[in-house]
Design a protein around this motif. Structure first.
Motif, mmCIF file in Angstrom:
data_model
loop_
_atom_site.group_PDB
_atom_site.id
_atom_site.type_symbol
_atom_site.label_atom_id
_atom_site.label_comp_id
_atom_site.label_asym_id
_atom_site.label_seq_id
_atom_site.Cartn_x
_atom_site.Cartn_y
_atom_site.Cartn_z
ATOM 1 N N SER A 194 0.814 -1.215 0.000
ATOM 2 C CA SER A 194 0.000 0.000 0.000
ATOM 3 C C SER A 194 0.849 1.268 0.000
ATOM 4 O O SER A 194 0.323 2.362 -0.219
ATOM 5 N N MET A 195 2.145 1.145 0.239
ATOM 6 C CA MET A 195 3.024 2.301 0.262
ATOM 7 C C MET A 195 3.355 2.770 -1.155
ATOM 8 O O MET A 195 3.389 1.966 -2.091
ATOM 9 N N PRO A 196 3.633 4.055 -1.344
ATOM 10 C CA PRO A 196 4.076 4.546 -2.663
ATOM 11 C C PRO A 196 5.393 3.875 -3.074
ATOM 12 O O PRO A 196 6.159 3.394 -2.233
ATOM 13 N N ILE A 197 5.655 3.863 -4.365
ATOM 14 C CA ILE A 197 6.846 3.181 -4.864
ATOM 15 C C ILE A 197 8.115 3.843 -4.322
ATOM 16 O O ILE A 197 9.119 3.174 -4.093
ATOM 17 N N GLU A 198 8.078 5.146 -4.111
ATOM 18 C CA GLU A 198 9.258 5.831 -3.575
ATOM 19 C C GLU A 198 9.548 5.392 -2.142
ATOM 20 O O GLU A 198 10.710 5.241 -1.752
ATOM 21 N N VAL A 199 8.503 5.172 -1.361
ATOM 22 C CA VAL A 199 8.700 4.727 0.018
ATOM 23 C C VAL A 199 9.209 3.297 0.047
ATOM 24 O O VAL A 199 10.060 2.943 0.868
ATOM 25 N N ARG A 200 8.699 2.461 -0.842
ATOM 26 C CA ARG A 200 9.178 1.072 -0.889
ATOM 27 C C ARG A 200 10.659 1.028 -1.296
ATOM 28 O O ARG A 200 11.443 0.234 -0.766
ATOM 29 N N ARG A 201 11.040 1.896 -2.251
ATOM 30 C CA ARG A 201 12.450 1.962 -2.640
ATOM 31 C C ARG A 201 13.304 2.470 -1.477
ATOM 32 O O ARG A 201 14.420 1.975 -1.252
ATOM 33 N N LEU A 202 12.796 3.447 -0.732
ATOM 34 C CA LEU A 202 13.502 3.932 0.451
ATOM 35 C C LEU A 202 13.685 2.818 1.478
ATOM 36 O O LEU A 202 14.746 2.679 2.085
ATOM 37 N N GLY A 203 12.650 1.979 1.649
ATOM 38 C CA GLY A 203 12.756 0.873 2.590
ATOM 39 C C GLY A 203 13.810 -0.136 2.185
ATOM 40 O O GLY A 203 14.535 -0.663 3.038
ATOM 41 N N ARG A 204 13.928 -0.397 0.874
ATOM 42 C CA ARG A 204 14.955 -1.339 0.416
ATOM 43 C C ARG A 204 16.359 -0.776 0.659
ATOM 44 O O ARG A 204 17.290 -1.506 1.020
ATOM 45 N N THR A 205 16.533 0.538 0.450
ATOM 46 C CA THR A 205 17.838 1.161 0.703
ATOM 47 C C THR A 205 18.184 1.104 2.187
ATOM 48 O O THR A 205 19.332 0.811 2.560
ATOM 49 N N ILE A 206 17.218 1.388 3.048
ATOM 50 C CA ILE A 206 17.469 1.330 4.482
ATOM 51 C C ILE A 206 17.789 -0.093 4.916
ATOM 52 O O ILE A 206 18.654 -0.313 5.780
ATOM 53 N N ALA A 207 17.126 -1.079 4.322
ATOM 54 C CA ALA A 207 17.437 -2.473 4.652
ATOM 55 C C ALA A 207 18.868 -2.820 4.251
ATOM 56 O O ALA A 207 19.555 -3.582 4.953
ATOM 57 N N LYS A 208 19.333 -2.267 3.139
ATOM 58 C CA LYS A 208 20.689 -2.541 2.675
ATOM 59 C C LYS A 208 21.735 -1.935 3.611
ATOM 60 O O LYS A 208 22.822 -2.504 3.798
ATOM 61 N N TRP A 209 21.405 -0.774 4.206
ATOM 62 C CA TRP A 209 22.358 -0.055 5.053
ATOM 63 C C TRP A 209 21.942 -0.090 6.519
ATOM 64 O O TRP A 209 22.350 0.784 7.293
ATOM 65 N N ALA A 210 21.168 -1.075 6.926
ATOM 66 C CA ALA A 210 20.608 -1.094 8.283
ATOM 67 C C ALA A 210 21.699 -1.104 9.349
ATOM 68 O O ALA A 210 21.651 -0.346 10.320
ATOM 69 N N SER A 211 22.692 -1.957 9.196
ATOM 70 C CA SER A 211 23.738 -2.046 10.221
ATOM 71 C C SER A 211 24.554 -0.766 10.292
ATOM 72 O O SER A 211 24.961 -0.336 11.375
ATOM 73 N N GLN A 212 24.807 -0.113 9.143
ATOM 74 C CA GLN A 212 25.558 1.146 9.153
ATOM 75 C C GLN A 212 24.745 2.280 9.784
ATOM 76 O O GLN A 212 25.304 3.173 10.423
ATOM 77 N N ILE A 213 23.404 2.247 9.589
ATOM 78 C CA ILE A 213 22.559 3.298 10.161
ATOM 79 C C ILE A 213 22.514 3.191 11.681
ATOM 80 O O ILE A 213 22.662 4.184 12.396
ATOM 81 N N THR A 214 22.321 1.986 12.190
ATOM 82 C CA THR A 214 22.224 1.817 13.643
ATOM 83 C C THR A 214 23.585 1.906 14.332
ATOM 84 O O THR A 214 23.643 2.057 15.553
ATOM 85 N N ALA A 215 24.675 1.816 13.570
ATOM 86 C CA ALA A 215 25.998 1.924 14.187
ATOM 87 C C ALA A 215 26.252 3.313 14.751
ATOM 88 O O ALA A 215 27.103 3.468 15.638
ATOM 89 N N TRP A 216 25.527 4.317 14.254
ATOM 90 C CA TRP A 216 25.720 5.671 14.790
ATOM 91 C C TRP A 216 25.378 5.735 16.274
ATOM 92 O O TRP A 216 26.005 6.481 17.042
ATOM 93 N N HIS A 217 24.387 4.943 16.710
ATOM 94 C CA HIS A 217 23.962 4.977 18.108
ATOM 95 C C HIS A 217 25.018 4.392 19.044
ATOM 96 O O HIS A 217 24.938 4.579 20.259
ATOM 97 N N ARG A 218 25.996 3.691 18.484
ATOM 98 C CA ARG A 218 27.079 3.143 19.303
ATOM 99 C C ARG A 218 28.347 3.994 19.214
ATOM 100 O O ARG A 218 29.143 4.022 20.151
ATOM 101 N N SER A 219 28.550 4.649 18.089
ATOM 102 C CA SER A 219 29.802 5.389 17.878
ATOM 103 C C SER A 219 29.655 6.890 18.088
ATOM 104 O O SER A 219 30.590 7.554 18.545
ATOM 105 N N HIS A 220 28.495 7.459 17.698
ATOM 106 C CA HIS A 220 28.245 8.906 17.765
ATOM 107 C C HIS A 220 29.283 9.688 16.957
ATOM 108 O O HIS A 220 29.695 10.784 17.339
ATOM 109 N N VAL A 221 29.723 9.124 15.846
ATOM 110 C CA VAL A 221 30.567 9.846 14.897
ATOM 111 C C VAL A 221 29.802 9.962 13.582
ATOM 112 O O VAL A 221 28.966 9.113 13.261
#
Length: 417
Positions: A341-368
């Motif tokens: 039900s999401m727009p195609i742009e949001v679904r594409r955004l979700g796939r990108t976030i899934a690809k970079w999930a570990s790098q995104i959450t690593a900020w909460h441990r490093s704060h750099v």
């Protein structure tokens, strides 16, 4: 008094002449008769006058004329002249102190080479050659690059070259903890950064714990190959921008589908294009109500509404510093954004976030973040603006490292051009 004003060690001032474009100061060095390596008899063999560009005197350009004594060995026939590196060195048109002064002003103060050359009364290449000769010794000093805990990579446009103005890029390697530019390599692919890291000792690379990047696959491959032990951290700004780009693309697509043309000033979606980019908590009550009303008028299928909420959900990832909560939040984002039900742009955004999930959450441990790298890029662009563009990569590297590489300027009096 003349020798005191000239301020050079072990020289006698022979004369000072007032020429139309500069002052001409003639000096000589009082030296004793030297010895030849062959043990033969050495005698005087004439005088050789060498002219150098010196520091301005009382606001006027100056030329220093050094009357060098020539010597000749009667046994082996070898000839040579007096030499003193503190006055000037061979193959440098500037005196040693003028070369150091030029390096300080062009490198540390970020002045234009043409401005310094005009003050000295010489050519652009004369000053730039001296800056490169001294600057490379400063930036290549082994103690300039210390231990690095967090490393960042980012690219910037170096120049447009050739007849067709082909873009040439450079990659900045930055210590993001100290905000220090470590080096500048050509291109924005993985080849040159890998080559630079391979030249560093293995023990130095093993000390790097965090590696920041801007969602670039090229730089990701650099860290995967050369720094496998470092934890990669996606820059929060680029994650926010990714969500904002998805929202903007969705708005433009819905605008074309509903109105049949690009945005015009009276179209509902075009009237809120800037308000959509503002954080939800910064909107006043009237602004929020107006945003909702215009979305109802211009977004019949609520696609832009979903994209706006997706952007806000991505922003909330960085509203806290709990690593475990961030892992759960990103996993929930990936699951929700994949819904049909999401727009195609949001679904594409979700796939990108899934690809970079570990790098995104690593900020909460490093704060750099890659913020210091972006700041260094701004300094490099400032150097390019002052120079009205650079086309020589060697000059670009030397000037950027002198300005943002934090060399030890206390070593400057000990370096010869």
């Amino acid at each position: 008094m003349c020798a005191l004003l000239v301020g050079l060690p072990d020289v006698n001032v022979i004369g000072v002449g007032d020429w139309p474009r500069w002052l001409r100061v003639v000096v000589e060095t009082p030296t004793g008769r030297p010895d030849c390596s062959c043990g033969g008899v050495v005698h005087r063999h004439g005088i050789r006058e060498v002219e150098f560009v010196d520091l301005p005197v009382f606001g006027r350009s100056t030329r220093l004329v050094w009357r060098k004594q020539r010597w000749r060995c009667t046994t082996c026939g070898r000839c040579w002249c007096d030499d003193n590196a503190e006055i000037a060195t061979t193959r440098c048109a500037l005196t040693t102190r003028a070369a150091r002064w030029s390096t300080l002003h062009v490198g540390r103060n970020g002045r234009a080479v043409s401005d310094v050359a005009r003050e000295l009364g010489c050519g652009w290449h004369t000053v730039m050659d001296a800056v490169v000769a001294i600057g490379e010794q400063l930036i290549d000093h082994p103690d300039r690059i210390g231990d690095v805990n967090a490393l960042g990579l980012d690219e910037t446009l170096f120049a447009r070259l050739g007849r067709f103005r082909t873009q040439s890029w450079s990659t900045q390697i930055v210590d993001v903890r100290r905000g220090q530019l470590l080096d500048v390599v050509p291109g924005r692919t993985a080849v040159e950064p890998c080559r630079w890291l391979a030249a560093r000792p293995q023990a130095w690379r093993d000390r790097i714990e965090w590696a920041t990047l801007d969602l670039s696959n090229s730089y990701r491959s650099v860290f995967d190959t050369m720094l496998p032990l470092a934890v990669q951290v996606a820059d929060p700004f680029h994650v926010h921008r990714l969500a904002g780009t998805a929202l903007d693309e969705c708005r433009r697509r819905v605008q074309n589908e509903t109105m049949g043309h690009r945005g015009r000033k009276d179209d509902p979606l075009d009237r809120i294009r800037r308000r959509l980019s503002i954080a939800a908590e910064r909107l006043t009550g009237d602004q929020h109500d107006r945003l909702i009303g215009l979305l109802r008028a211009g977004d019949p299928r609520q696609e832009v509404w979903f994209a706006w909420n997706a952007k806000e959900v991505v922003r909330q990832t960085y509203a806290h510093t709990d690593p475990d909560l961030a892992d759960e939040w990103v996993a929930e984002i990936v699951r929700d954004f994949a819904d049909e039900s999401m727009p195609i742009e949001v679904r594409r955004l979700g796939r990108t976030i899934a690809k970079w999930a570990s790098q995104i959450t690593a900020w909460h441990r490093s704060h750099v973040s890659n913020g210091p790298t972006e700041a260094v890029n701004n300094l490099a662009k400032r150097i390019k603006r002052v120079a009205f563009g650079l086309v020589n990569f060697r000059h670009h590297r030397v000037r950027c490292l002198l300005y943002a590489g934090k060399p030890d300027w206390t070593l400057l009096p000990t370096i010869q051009p």
